[in-house]
Design an enzyme around this catalytic site. Structure first.
Site, PDB file in Angstrom:
ATOM      1  CB  CYS A 134      92.661  35.855 108.113  1.00 15.44           C
ATOM      2  SG  CYS A 134      92.046  37.397 107.409  1.00 15.44           S
ATOM      3  CB  CYS A 137      89.678  37.778 109.539  1.00  9.80           C
ATOM      4  SG  CYS A 137      90.200  37.541 107.856  1.00  9.80           S
ATOM      5  CG  ASP A 138      90.844  35.619 113.228  1.00  5.38           C
ATOM      6  OD1 ASP A 138      89.638  35.810 113.005  1.00  5.38           O
ATOM      7  OD2 ASP A 138      91.431  34.573 112.924  1.00  5.38           O
TER       8      ASP A 138
END
Ligand code: NDP
Length: 310
Positions: A134, A137-138
């Protein structure tokens, strides 16, 4: 949970939610089986480009609740469970779901596909410690660091562009000699100053002890092997369809996807398929939504005329 439904939709990505919305609007008693997480892969997509009506793109985590609310408002019910198996019964389908069972007169399989893993040493050990699926997200955790993206298709290029906004450098490793992504992504990747594309390169091992430190790479053109430093590794090398639960009930295509006719009917009476689990899926969010609607209409026509094939 138990009960009888005109339409059960397995999967809650765009194809599933769209099927449920269409089925409910057609007056079918409709149940969505969400799978492990409502929205599935859709939730991790930061930017869906080219979806009609959203010229500036839309986030999957925004589009999912919007479509879910629309389906629920139309009358669809939701069960947070997976579809584990199906058996023909009384002209319909008895569906094994989590702890219980439901009866469906018609079923739309929209279970989607999961990101394929590389299968190299270090990948599982360092998952969640720098090995990620992701990018959105990261990306904040990797600000100012070097990251590696593997693959040359739309996902790899789109996610590399997302990462390039905050990472110091993004190295794309692609096993081929040209990016296969759509021009809109490919051209931006090739022009992005902090994205380096290495063609004919594969990842052989992900390195690091408590977190990702780098990748051992193989230049398949020259035969040379080297190591590059990286704090994050993102493999976008295609998707594996989530069709194992069918357990041989349907003969799958070679790639594990479900064959259908043009109306999205499978070989099983009363079972249609839509989205990334379906053979021939065009791989666009807009196509997923369209297929969901088409599959629900196939079920509605079947229930109206009591005839599966024309
Ligand atoms: P694709 O299957 O399109 O691309 C996979 C890429 O990974 C290819 O470059 C392939 O290389 C490479 N690859 C495959 N296996 C390996 C391996 N074992 N090791 C190294 N590289 C490998 O997958 P995507 O996830 O990119 O896209 C999936 C679908 O989603 C597509 O239909 C795509 O169009 C769609 N999509 C659409 C978007 C949009 O419209 N905005 C955004 C993102 C995805 P090779 O070419 O050599 O096989």
């Amino acid at each position: 949970m138990s009960g009888e439904f005109d339409l059960v939709v397995a999967g809650s990505g765009l194809a599933g939610l769209s099927a449920a919305l269409t089925g409910a609007r057609l007056g079918l008693r409709t149940l969505i089986l969400t799978g492990d997480v409502l929205g599935g892969q859709l939730l991790s997509i930061n930017q869906i480009d080219g979806y009609p009506g959203f010229p500036d793109s839309v986030a999957g985590y925004d589009l999912c609740p919007m479509t879910q609310e629309q389906a629920v408002a139309a009358g669809a019910e939701i069960a947070s469970t997976t579809l584990d198996g199906l058996a023909a019964q009384d002209g319909g389908w008895r569906l094994a779901i989590g702890e219980g069972e439901v009866m469906a007169r018609g079923l739309v399989v929209a279970t989607g596909a999961a990101l394929r893993i590389l299968g190299v040493p270090g990948e599982e050990r360092l998952r969640g410690k720098g090995v990620s699926h992701c990018a959105s997200c990261d990306a904040p955790l990797l600000r100012g660091k070097a990251v590696v993206v593997i693959g040359g298709g739309d996902s790899a290029c789109q996610e590399a562009l997302t990462l390039a906004e905050s990472a110091a450098t993004v190295t794309i490793l692609h096993r081929g000699s040209a990016l296969t992504a759509q021009a809109a992504y490919r051209d931006r990747v090739l022009q992005q100053p902090n994205i380096i594309v290495r063609f004919h390169h594969v990842a052989e091992e992900i390195l690091g002890d408590s977190g990702v430190a780098g990748v051992r790479i193989h230049d398949t053109a020259s035969g040379q092997r080297t190591e590059i430093a990286a704090a994050g590794i993102f493999a976008y090398i295609g998707l594996d369809p989530a069709t194992a639960f069918l357990g041989g009930a349907v003969t799958l295509a070679k790639d594990g996807r479900i064959p259908t006719d043009a109306a999205l009917r499978t070989a099983l009476t009363g079972v249609a398929a839509a989205g990334a689990a379906r053979a021939g899926f065009a791989g666009r969010a807009a196509a997923a939504a369209g297929e969901g609607a088409t599959a629900a209409i196939a079920i509605a026509n079947y229930l109206r005329h009591d005839r599966w094939r024309d």
